[in-house]
Design an enzyme around this catalytic site. Sequence first.
Site, PDB file in Angstrom:
ATOM      1  N   ASP A 188      -4.768  -4.686   5.253  1.00  0.00           N
ATOM      2  CA  ASP A 188      -5.094  -5.533   4.110  1.00  0.00           C
ATOM      3  C   ASP A 188      -3.921  -6.482   3.852  1.00  0.00           C
ATOM      4  O   ASP A 188      -2.761  -6.101   3.995  1.00  0.00           O
ATOM      5  CB  ASP A 188      -5.354  -4.645   2.888  1.00  0.00           C
ATOM      6  N   HIS A 229      -2.417  -0.755  -3.514  1.00  0.00           N
ATOM      7  CA  HIS A 229      -3.528   0.175  -3.311  1.00  0.00           C
ATOM      8  C   HIS A 229      -3.243   1.436  -4.102  1.00  0.00           C
ATOM      9  O   HIS A 229      -2.100   1.827  -4.253  1.00  0.00           O
ATOM     10  CB  HIS A 229      -3.664   0.523  -1.830  1.00  0.00           C
ATOM     11  N   SER A 283       0.861  -1.187   0.000  1.00  0.00           N
ATOM     12  CA  SER A 283       0.000   0.000   0.000  1.00  0.00           C
ATOM     13  C   SER A 283       0.894   1.233   0.000  1.00  0.00           C
ATOM     14  O   SER A 283       1.721   1.382  -0.898  1.00  0.00           O
ATOM     15  CB  SER A 283      -0.939  -0.059   1.199  1.00  0.00           C
TER      16      SER A 283
END
Lengths: 199, 277
Positions: free
Chosen positions: A139, A46, A19
């Site tokens: 995540d 992301h 991310s």
Amino acid sequence: MNQQKGSSPRFAAVVIGGSAGGINAVTTIVSALPSCFPLPVVVVLHQSPDQPPCWVDYLDHLARLPVTEAEDKMPLVAGTVYCAPPGYHLLLETDGALALSVDEKVNFSRPSLDLLFSSAADAFGAALIGVVLTGANNDGAAGLAEIAAAGGLTMVQSPCTAQWPTMPAAALQAVPEALVADLEDIALKLVELCIVKGA
Amino acid sequence: MPERDSLEIEELEIDLLLEAILRRYGYDFRDYARASLRRKVRQIAAEVGVSHVSELVPRLLHDAELFSNVVGNFATPVTEMFRDPPFFKFVRETVVPYLHTWPFVRIWMAGCATGEEVYSLAILLKEEGIYERCTLFATDFVDPVLRHAKEGIYPLRNMQTNSINYQRAGGRGTLSDYYHADYDSVIMDAGLRENVTFANHNLVTDGVFSEVHLILCRNVLIYFNNTLQNRVLDLFHASLLHGGFLALGSKESLQQSDIRDRFQVLEPTWKVYRIIE
Ligand SMILES: C[S@@+](CC[C@H](N)C(=O)[O-])C[C@H]1O[C@@H](n2cnc3c(N)ncnc32)[C@H](O)[C@@H]1O
């Protein structure tokens, strides 16, 4: 997927997710892989506001392996790097094809690491390597645990040297036995695990 | 290895579940893309509190309400207004001028979900002065989702994204010209749906809905496997009038389909095609 010549019999695919700070981290790893790297590499990052629009082209330019944006139903090819398009989840089908979806966000994210990892664990089981990189959320932790449960190999960027430690730390909490390494060592380890010397 | 065995068993259980759904309720999910569907099946099993997917079979056979939850879940009615603004800009600037050459225009929006896309197109057609000549068919296969589309009531908090999309899509006014805000929701102007017919149509099991000049079916085909995609694309081909247009989602394409030679690519990124005479 059929076993490729020159690859160890154990592994068939690599999935990598990150991310915040992930673009740099993935770039470091992917550009360190040799052109003879025998596995497909599937990447989920992301979206971040600082993401350059032509990031995939940029990575393709730097890497020795071909890098391409993942397309729906595209079959995985050895030695190719696939990146999730922004705004779409990327999953793997059990026949080794890529699949996109616009399902609800997972962990506030689309694409989500958990979705890719979980579907990849179903598709490849013990023949999968999963890697979690820098990021500021959780995540990927649940997905990495699924990879570990299916007998796959798990790696996590060292939270001490990651630009953002939250994501690798959460992954480590979910999978304490994961290998912890810095970016350069992750790349080396991938090469060591996947390329059989003298093959 | 035990894990692989249990996966194979789960796959069999999903097959049985889909067979039961088909024979009991007539909905056919057998040719949906599996990875996404498998995840949804697992979620439902977890919510219902059963440890094996096959335990869902008796529940679903006898509980129609549970079934409507399941269809709602399988359907993924995730959408927004002016999704992919450059696509709508292209329609406005390049497709609408063609539409102007017809005395009346019929448009089919297949898989319209909760209707945001329908109101988006209606606004665009109004702004381009062609709405009065258009008939829009907005179809989906889930009744509660269609009811929502017909009502045209959306959360106020979504309107910021929607407004930005509207501007980027070449909007000529402001989006708030087309709705009334009421507490935390907005109601779309009833005039926007004057020429819209909402109807239940299942792309898997139903035939040609109407002969139309333009089909929008965006972000639906990615949920289908290749076989089903080809079948639905055949249906679209059969539904299009001479010179008609087909628009797919930006990650869908005719590239791998059997009918690709019968279409010309008008816009490669936003997947707008025109039928070849
Ligand atoms: C992700 S939404 C896309 C909504 C909208 N077109 C967009 O692009 O924003 C997919 C829609 O396809 C519908 N759908 C899925 N299978 C269908 C079928 N067999 N027949 C008709 N609609 C279907 C679902 O109910 C859902 O509303």
